[in-house]
Enzyme design. Structure first.
Site, PDB file in Angstrom:
ATOM      1  N   ARG A 228       0.847  -1.185   0.000  1.00  0.00           N
ATOM      2  CA  ARG A 228       0.000   0.000   0.000  1.00  0.00           C
ATOM      3  C   ARG A 228       0.888   1.243   0.000  1.00  0.00           C
ATOM      4  NH1 ARG A 228      -3.585  -2.627  -1.609  1.00  0.00           N
ATOM      5  NH2 ARG A 228      -5.521  -3.177  -0.566  1.00  0.00           N
ATOM      6  N   HIS A 276      -0.868   0.320  -9.875  1.00  0.00           N
ATOM      7  CA  HIS A 276      -1.573  -0.629  -8.999  1.00  0.00           C
ATOM      8  C   HIS A 276      -2.107  -1.822  -9.807  1.00  0.00           C
ATOM      9  CE1 HIS A 276      -3.853  -0.879  -4.916  1.00  0.00           C
ATOM     10  NE2 HIS A 276      -3.695  -2.089  -5.437  1.00  0.00           N
TER      11      HIS A 276
END
Ligand code: OXD
Length: 313
Positions: A228, A276
């Site tokens: 993250r 991502h």
């Protein structure tokens, strides 16, 4: 006969077409937030990834919340998250394998000096031949030796790297040295030429990739973050690379996504940025996971991947 359970898709409206063909096959009422009208008390189950803070607590009869992804930090970041409702992570061997592929790919691109050859090709130059550092002498440290970290670690181990893992408690993965807890973090980082972050984002791991961490890593080290954005202090990474201490980084996740156009990470010559995409949940597989999970919940079973909200994963 008990009524059909109602599942609310709390996802961007544009994603719904990916899910409804698979969920539509099950004996469920499937509603889409933002398109369908519904009474909050009619919702039994929710599927989401980044629910708006405060929203889930407005559904009084929720039986289980399913995450579209493996990471559940966006749920637990909601100060009003209804922690009495089971929250189920998406755990899928295909997803774990794809994460491991990404990690192996970017480890090898750095290890084999690919950026040097890309830059030479861009200038039409025949780069000087160079031997990669010895594979067995290249120490890889995986932060987070869980489901995905274990697979990535064994793939890298099988390529001949010296692999270690750091986690909350010691793990036994053959051929991978295990470090655990805050007291062993320094020794682990000091022996990580390439540090790969696969940790869950929790209060204890937020900002773990910071100036101190980078200073503890050996000179010439490389960082790969596929967990993250909140794990990384971006300015500290840029400073550690610009000072010459770190050789570079690959980042797939960011504090703000999409990464803003003016973020300096985009243009840093030693940082590889991807949007991502290390692994994306396959809606066909994930829909079946949710259907099976709802069937289990209706039978009163606890899902094996129910999150412990106190631990954060
Ligand atoms: C996940 C993700 O958590 O896609 O699965 O980031």
């Amino acid at each position: 006969m008990s009524p059909r359970p109602t599942l609310l898709l709390l996802i961007p409206v544009g994603w719904a077409g990916l899910w409804t063909p698979w969920l539509g096959k099950a004996d469920l009422n499937v509603l889409l937030h933002g398109r369908d009208s519904y009474r909050p008390d009619a919702i039994d189950y929710v599927l989401s990834f980044r629910p708006p803070p405060g929203f889930l607590k407005t559904l009084p009869n929720l039986k289980t919340i399913f995450s579209v992804g493996a990471g559940v930090d966006a749920f637990l970041a909601d100060p009003e998250f209804p922690s009495h409702v089971p929250l189920v992570r998406f755990v899928d061997p295909q997803l774990s394998t794809e994460m491991a592929q990404y990690v192996v790919l970017h480890t090898l691109l750095f290890h084999r000096n690919q950026q040097v050859f890309d830059a030479a090709q861009a200038q039409g130059k025949w780069a000087q031949q160079m031997l990669p550092r010895g594979t067995a002498d290249t120490r890889i440290g995986i932060l987070g030796l869980g489901e995905i970290g274990g697979i990535a670690g064994t793939r890298l181990r099988d390529l001949g790297f010296a692999v270690s893992g750091w986690s909350r408690t010691h793990k036994h993965v053959p051929g991978i040295k295990s470090y655990a807890g805050d007291e062993e973090l320094g020794a682990f980082l000091g022996a990580s030429d390439i540090a790969i972050c696969l940790l869950p984002l929790t209060a204890g791991t937020r900002g773990i990739l910071n100036a101190k961490t980078f200073a503890t890593m050996p000179k010439g080290g490389y960082v790969i973050n596929v967990a993250r954005g909140g794990h990384l202090i971006e300015a500290d990474l840029i400073a550690a690379i610009d000072s010459g201490h770190l050789a570079g980084a690959t980042l797939d996740v960011f504090e703000t996504e999409p990464l803003p156009e003016d973020n300096p990470l985009w243009r840093h010559p030693r940082i590889v940025v991807t949007p991502h995409i290390a692994a994306i949940s396959d809606p066909r597989v994930a829909a079946q996971y949710v259907i099976d999970g709802i069937e289990g919940a209706e039978r009163g079973e606890r899902h094996e991947h129910t999150v412990d909200p106190g631990r954060g994963y």
